[in-house]
Design an enzyme around this catalytic site. Structure first.
Site, PDB file in Angstrom:
ATOM      1  CG  HIS A   1      -0.674  13.390  -5.303  1.00  0.00           C
ATOM      2  ND1 HIS A   1      -1.754  13.085  -3.687  1.00  0.00           N
ATOM      3  CD2 HIS A   1      -1.074  12.490  -5.660  1.00  0.00           C
ATOM      4  CE1 HIS A   1      -2.083  12.264  -4.148  1.00  0.00           C
ATOM      5  NE2 HIS A   1      -1.934  10.925  -5.205  1.00  0.00           N
TER       6      HIS A   1
ATOM      7  CB  CYS B   1      -4.710  11.620  -6.206  1.00  0.00           C
ATOM      8  SG  CYS B   1      -5.355  10.049  -5.825  1.00  0.00           S
TER       9      CYS B   1
ATOM     10  CG  ASN C   1      -1.602   8.007  -3.440  1.00  0.00           C
ATOM     11  OD1 ASN C   1      -3.006   9.198  -2.770  1.00  0.00           O
ATOM     12  ND2 ASN C   1      -2.307   7.796  -4.791  1.00  0.00           N
TER      13      ASN C   1
HETATM   14  N1  ACO Z   1       3.900  -6.649  -4.269  1.00  0.00           N
HETATM   15  C1  ACO Z   1       4.398  -7.286  -4.820  1.00  0.00           C
HETATM   16  N2  ACO Z   1       4.300  -7.745  -5.639  1.00  0.00           N
HETATM   17  C2  ACO Z   1       3.431  -6.908  -6.310  1.00  0.00           C
HETATM   18  C3  ACO Z   1       2.591  -6.327  -5.323  1.00  0.00           C
HETATM   19  C4  ACO Z   1       2.598  -6.249  -4.364  1.00  0.00           C
HETATM   20  N3  ACO Z   1       1.995  -4.888  -3.073  1.00  0.00           N
HETATM   21  N4  ACO Z   1       1.523  -5.292  -6.428  1.00  0.00           N
HETATM   22  C5  ACO Z   1       1.646  -5.670  -7.454  1.00  0.00           C
HETATM   23  N5  ACO Z   1       3.111  -6.904  -8.010  1.00  0.00           N
HETATM   24  C6  ACO Z   1       3.235  -7.585  -9.077  1.00  0.00           C
HETATM   25  C7  ACO Z   1       2.055  -7.730  -9.559  1.00  0.00           C
HETATM   26  O1  ACO Z   1       1.334  -8.950  -9.673  1.00  0.00           O
HETATM   27  C8  ACO Z   1       3.292  -8.262 -11.347  1.00  0.00           C
HETATM   28  O2  ACO Z   1       3.170  -9.059 -11.330  1.00  0.00           O
HETATM   29  P1  ACO Z   1       3.171  -9.463 -12.247  1.00  0.00           P
HETATM   30  O3  ACO Z   1       4.379  -8.745 -13.933  1.00  0.00           O
HETATM   31  O4  ACO Z   1       4.035 -11.490 -12.215  1.00  0.00           O
HETATM   32  O5  ACO Z   1       2.190  -9.430 -12.472  1.00  0.00           O
HETATM   33  C9  ACO Z   1       3.878  -6.611 -10.908  1.00  0.00           C
HETATM   34  O6  ACO Z   1       4.495  -6.573  -8.892  1.00  0.00           O
HETATM   35  C10 ACO Z   1       4.427  -5.375 -11.126  1.00  0.00           C
HETATM   36  O7  ACO Z   1       5.557  -5.292 -11.003  1.00  0.00           O
HETATM   37  P2  ACO Z   1       5.847  -3.598 -11.763  1.00  0.00           P
HETATM   38  O8  ACO Z   1       5.665  -3.774 -13.481  1.00  0.00           O
HETATM   39  O9  ACO Z   1       7.317  -3.833 -11.390  1.00  0.00           O
HETATM   40  O10 ACO Z   1       4.745  -2.744 -11.065  1.00  0.00           O
HETATM   41  P3  ACO Z   1       5.430  -1.566 -10.890  1.00  0.00           P
HETATM   42  O11 ACO Z   1       6.648  -0.906 -10.700  1.00  0.00           O
HETATM   43  O12 ACO Z   1       4.176  -0.623 -12.234  1.00  0.00           O
HETATM   44  O13 ACO Z   1       4.727  -0.632  -9.398  1.00  0.00           O
HETATM   45  C11 ACO Z   1       2.749   0.577  -8.578  1.00  0.00           C
HETATM   46  C12 ACO Z   1       3.554  -0.847  -9.565  1.00  0.00           C
HETATM   47  C13 ACO Z   1       3.605   0.531  -7.156  1.00  0.00           C
HETATM   48  C14 ACO Z   1       1.245   0.146  -8.104  1.00  0.00           C
HETATM   49  C15 ACO Z   1       2.961   1.769  -9.776  1.00  0.00           C
HETATM   50  O14 ACO Z   1       2.965   1.026 -11.181  1.00  0.00           O
HETATM   51  C16 ACO Z   1       2.608   2.823  -9.268  1.00  0.00           C
HETATM   52  O15 ACO Z   1       2.685   3.251  -8.661  1.00  0.00           O
HETATM   53  N6  ACO Z   1       1.732   3.020 -10.080  1.00  0.00           N
HETATM   54  C17 ACO Z   1       0.395   4.617  -9.966  1.00  0.00           C
HETATM   55  C18 ACO Z   1      -0.253   4.256  -8.719  1.00  0.00           C
HETATM   56  C19 ACO Z   1      -1.275   5.627  -8.426  1.00  0.00           C
HETATM   57  O16 ACO Z   1      -0.344   6.736  -8.163  1.00  0.00           O
HETATM   58  N7  ACO Z   1      -2.754   5.613  -8.063  1.00  0.00           N
HETATM   59  C20 ACO Z   1      -3.024   7.139  -8.018  1.00  0.00           C
HETATM   60  C21 ACO Z   1      -4.087   6.555  -7.528  1.00  0.00           C
HETATM   61  S1  ACO Z   1      -4.749   8.126  -7.623  1.00  0.00           S
HETATM   62  C22 ACO Z   1      -6.322   8.248  -7.220  1.00  0.00           C
HETATM   63  O17 ACO Z   1      -6.900   8.879  -7.660  1.00  0.00           O
HETATM   64  C23 ACO Z   1      -6.997   7.462  -5.844  1.00  0.00           C
END
Ligand code: ACO
Length: 335
Positions: A257, A117, A287
């Site tokens: 980003h 990214c 994203n």
């Molecule tokens: N729908 C419902 N529940 C979900 C979903 C979904 N789509 N996805 C995950 N969950 C669940 C998980 O299974 C987990 O459940 P569990 O606790 O029973 O195991 C729970 O939700 C996790 O909840 P939170 O910890 O509250 O989630 P969080 O607030 O961390 O949000 C997210 C998750 C959106 C993925 C966040 O961590 C995030 O944005 N991280 C950064 C991702 C990112 O920016 N990546 C960049 C990629 S850059 C590149 O180079 C490609």
């Protein structure tokens, strides 16, 4: 500190996103998720996905042509093409070479770069250096992705986050005081395992087993990446500002980003900048990795958010892990 007497700036922007739209309601039908969860955790309402006949170079070409058309710059004038992407059409030839052929930029050298990214910020920094040293005069920097091709649509943790698109800029020499004032890039390979595409490279070539194990799709430790992102966005922006003797109070417009509204909000808080000075389109596109900042920049430009003399900060983070930021004194170079 700037050591050379040439100055590089962005003289044109362009973008393209595919038409096919995947809404949160679409994912409600395919995985265990819901619209409310996706919006509250990410801010994403929909994202674009290319069809099966469309590859990254197709989006990159359209974004490049859009920037060229708006600026009147001809293909023959371009002497370097950089495509930042984690979803190249092939291992080789590079996506940049395919774009070079598509647009007819017969005088251009061309290469791809991969910084996930942060790729567009890495590309912009390289272009800035080449222009300031006089090596190249007009450089096309493109961030382009078809993440839909490497996302596991059975994994609710990742499939709702990503979308496809491409953004392009043309960089050239500009007058002193305008253009790129400073950049800052960084990486932490120790944490690379947090965000990977495990198979298909030389470490794990494609086999029947790697396909069966779904190893050709993005794998991510979302909460660890989230913690890293919250810390690095503000930090990277401040370092780039420091590199040109400016402070966060000097920011007129921020283009971060577009990964998640909560990550953007944390950067906004740290930089103490008002929300109306921050561009957000993650709700529409999700994203788009290397394409995110480039598409946001083009949309901000088209919506006339950027005024002559504005201090515009671009900042991103991504797989690697990597990060990058740039400070630009903006000028509209017209059509
Ligand atoms: N729908 C419902 N529940 C979900 C979903 C979904 N789509 N996805 C995950 N969950 C669940 C998980 O299974 C987990 O459940 P569990 O606790 O029973 O195991 C729970 O939700 C996790 O909840 P939170 O910890 O509250 O989630 P969080 O607030 O961390 O949000 C997210 C998750 C959106 C993925 C966040 O961590 C995030 O944005 N991280 C950064 C991702 C990112 O920016 N990546 C960049 C990629 S850059 C590149 O180079 C490609």
């Amino acid at each position: 500190m700037r050591m050379l007497n040439k100055h590089a700036g962005i003289i044109a922007t362009g973008s393209y996103v595919p038409e096919r739209t995947l809404t949160n309601e679409y994912f409600e039908k395919t995985v265990d998720t819901n619209n409310e969860w996706i919006i509250s955790r990410t801010g994403i309402e929909e994202r674009r996905a290319a069809d099966e006949n469309t590859a990254t170079s197709d989006l990159a070409t359209k974004a490049a042509l859009n920037a060229m058309e708006k600026s009147g710059i001809k293909a023959e004038e371009i002497d370097l093409i950089i495509v930042a992407t984690v979803t190249p059409d092939f291992g080789f030839p590079s996506t940049a070479c395919i774009v070079q052929k598509n647009i007819g930029a017969v005088n251009a050298a061309a290469f791809d770069l991969e910084a996930a990214c942060s790729g567009f910020m890495y590309g912009m920094t390289i272009a800035d250096s080449f222009i300031r040293t006089g090596v190249y005069k007009k450089i096309l920097v493109i961030g382009a992705e078809t993440l839909s091709k490497i996302v596991d649509y059975t994994d609710r943790n990742t499939c709702i986050l990503f979308g496809d698109g491409a953004g392009a800029v043309i960089m050239a020499e500009v007058e002193e005081g305008y253009g790129v004032l400073a950049t800052h890039l960084g990486a932490n390979g120790d944490a690379g395992h947090l965000l990977t595409l495990p198979a298909g490279g030389s470490r794990m070539p494609a086999t029947e087993q790697t396909i069966k194990d779904r190893m050709h799709y993005v794998q991510m430790d979302g909460s660890e990446v989230f913690k890293f992102a919250i810390k690095i966005m503000g930090e990277a922006a401040e370092k780039a500002l420091e590199n040109c003797g400016l402070k966060k109070e000097d920011i007129d417009f921020l283009i971060p980003h577009q990964a998640n509204t909560r990550i953007i909000e944390s950067a906004v808080k740290r930089l103490k900048i008002s929300k109306d000075k921050v561009f957000v389109n993650v709700n529409k596109y999700g994203n788009m990795s290397a394409a995110s900042i480039a598409v946001a920049l083009d949309e901000a430009n088209e919506q006339k958010c950027l005024k002559d003399g504005d201090i515009v900060v671009l900042v991103g983070f991504g797989g690697g892990l990597t990060w990058g930021a740039g400070v630009i004194r903006w000028k509209n170079y017209g059509r």
